[in-house]
Write an enzyme that holds these catalytic residues in place. Structure first.
Site, PDB file in Angstrom:
ATOM      1  N   ASN A   9       0.858  -1.183   0.000  1.00 55.85           N
ATOM      2  CA  ASN A   9       0.000   0.000   0.000  1.00 55.85           C
ATOM      3  C   ASN A   9       0.892   1.231   0.000  1.00 55.85           C
ATOM      4  OD1 ASN A   9      -1.922   1.983   0.383  1.00 55.85           O
ATOM      5  ND2 ASN A   9      -2.375   1.431   2.503  1.00 55.85           N
ATOM      6  N   LYS A  11       0.119   4.321  -0.307  1.00 56.60           N
ATOM      7  CA  LYS A  11      -0.496   5.496   0.310  1.00 56.60           C
ATOM      8  C   LYS A  11      -0.256   6.733  -0.567  1.00 56.60           C
ATOM      9  CE  LYS A  11      -0.082   3.211   4.745  1.00 56.60           C
ATOM     10  NZ  LYS A  11       0.085   3.341   6.222  1.00 56.60           N
ATOM     11  N   HIS A  96      -9.387   1.114   5.493  1.00 55.37           N
ATOM     12  CA  HIS A  96      -8.089   1.293   6.133  1.00 55.37           C
ATOM     13  C   HIS A  96      -8.230   2.244   7.314  1.00 55.37           C
ATOM     14  CE1 HIS A  96      -3.890   2.456   6.723  1.00 55.37           C
ATOM     15  NE2 HIS A  96      -3.564   1.352   6.063  1.00 55.37           N
ATOM     16  N   GLU A  98      -6.549   4.669   8.303  1.00 55.67           N
ATOM     17  CA  GLU A  98      -6.363   6.081   7.981  1.00 55.67           C
ATOM     18  C   GLU A  98      -7.641   6.676   7.398  1.00 55.67           C
ATOM     19  OE1 GLU A  98      -1.647   5.234   7.259  1.00 55.67           O
ATOM     20  OE2 GLU A  98      -2.941   5.621   5.532  1.00 55.67           O
ATOM     21  N   GLU A 166      -4.966  -4.865  10.899  1.00 56.93           N
ATOM     22  CA  GLU A 166      -3.938  -3.846  11.075  1.00 56.93           C
ATOM     23  C   GLU A 166      -4.183  -3.112  12.392  1.00 56.93           C
ATOM     24  OE1 GLU A 166      -2.253  -2.344   6.975  1.00 56.93           O
ATOM     25  OE2 GLU A 166      -4.135  -1.383   7.429  1.00 56.93           O
ATOM     26  N   GLY A 172       2.847   2.493  10.874  1.00 53.20           N
ATOM     27  CA  GLY A 172       3.757   3.614  10.690  1.00 53.20           C
ATOM     28  C   GLY A 172       4.451   4.072  11.954  1.00 53.20           C
ATOM     29  N   SER A 212       3.711  -2.155  10.418  1.00 51.38           N
ATOM     30  CA  SER A 212       5.175  -2.127  10.535  1.00 51.38           C
ATOM     31  C   SER A 212       5.812  -3.485  10.231  1.00 51.38           C
ATOM     32  CB  SER A 212       5.601  -1.624  11.920  1.00 51.38           C
ATOM     33  OG  SER A 212       5.179  -0.288  12.129  1.00 51.38           O
TER      34      SER A 212
END
Length: 250
Positions: A9, A11, A96, A98, A166, A172, A212
């Site tokens: 991904n 992003k 996701h 985010e 996730e 991140g 990660s």
């Protein structure tokens, strides 16, 4: 035996030219190495069509990072599933963290997108995961289960579905769930899918881990019985690192 799947991904990173260069490097390595797992990459929307042209020979799946739940209309800044299919996508990442945390997506809106994408013939990577606060309060199971159940309302066929666990606190941040922590939640997801769709469907469902994942920890994560690959963020922006993770999946 479930075939592992590793998806990068990207992003909001890379221009079209940079995306083509990275995709070309990955495609050359995938083609040369003859990897056994399924491999996908998710560039930004502007780069999708150009990236498709350089990976189509390699067997790499082109993935989108999001979609809208309507076919067309007055939705400035959005992209429809038919546009993604026309650009060469076979997968779309939905829900996701985010998107949930920064753009206000809910289980209900994710569900609308999942149903639309599946109806239009795209495969879906449905993302689920808890925040650090939720984990510390001991409600990981409740949060993740609700995201699975509510994200799949009125979905009767999950043959084109992948679920990505996730943990939000590991995306991140450099922090990674231990292989035991990740396996525990993956097993919980598979158990819930068994309740919803039966043992055969659950046995065939692939559940990725994301958060990660790096070349240094990929093999131990992927060795767990219910972890079927990874949804990779930062490490997917480097062809060598991404390929090391792909190779760890077999």
């Amino acid at each position: 035996m479930r075939r592992k799947i590793v998806v990068g991904n990207w992003k909001m990173n890379n221009t079209i030219a940079e995306s083509v260069d990275l995709a070309t490097a990955i495609a050359e390595k995938v083609g040369a190495d003859g990897v056994q797992c399924e491999v996908g990459i998710a560039p930004t929307f502007p780069a999708l069509y150009e990236v498709c042209k350089v990976i189509e020979w390699s067997g790499i799946r082109l993935c989108a990072q999001n979609c809208h739940y309507e076919s067309d209309g007055p939705f400035t800044g959005e992209v429809s599933t038919r546009m993604l299919a026309a650009a060469g996508c076979s997968y779309v990442i939905l829900g996701h963290s985010e998107r949930r945390q920064l753009f206000g997506e809910t289980n209900a809106t994710v569900n609308l997108k999942v149903k639309k994408a599946l109806a239009e013939g795209l495969s879906v990577i449905l993302c689920v995961g808890e925040t650090l606060d939720e984990r510390e309060r001991g409600v990981t199971g409740q949060i993740v289960t609700a995201q699975v159940v509510e994200g799949l309302i009125d979905v009767t066929d999950i043959s084109k579905l992948v679920i990505a666990y996730e943990p939000v606190w590991a995306i991140g941040t450099g922090k990674t769930a231990t292989k035991e922590q990740a396996q525990e939640v993956h097993a919980l997801i598979r158990a819930k899918v068994t309740e919803l769709y039966g043992q055969k469907a659950a046995d065939h469902l692939r559940i990725q881990y994301g958060g990660s994942v790096k070349p240094s920890n990929a093999a131990e994560l992927f060795a767990m019985p219910d972890i079927d690959g990874g949804l990779i963020g930062g490490a997917s922006l480097n062809a060598d690192d991404f390929m090391a993770i792909v190779e760890a999946a077999g």
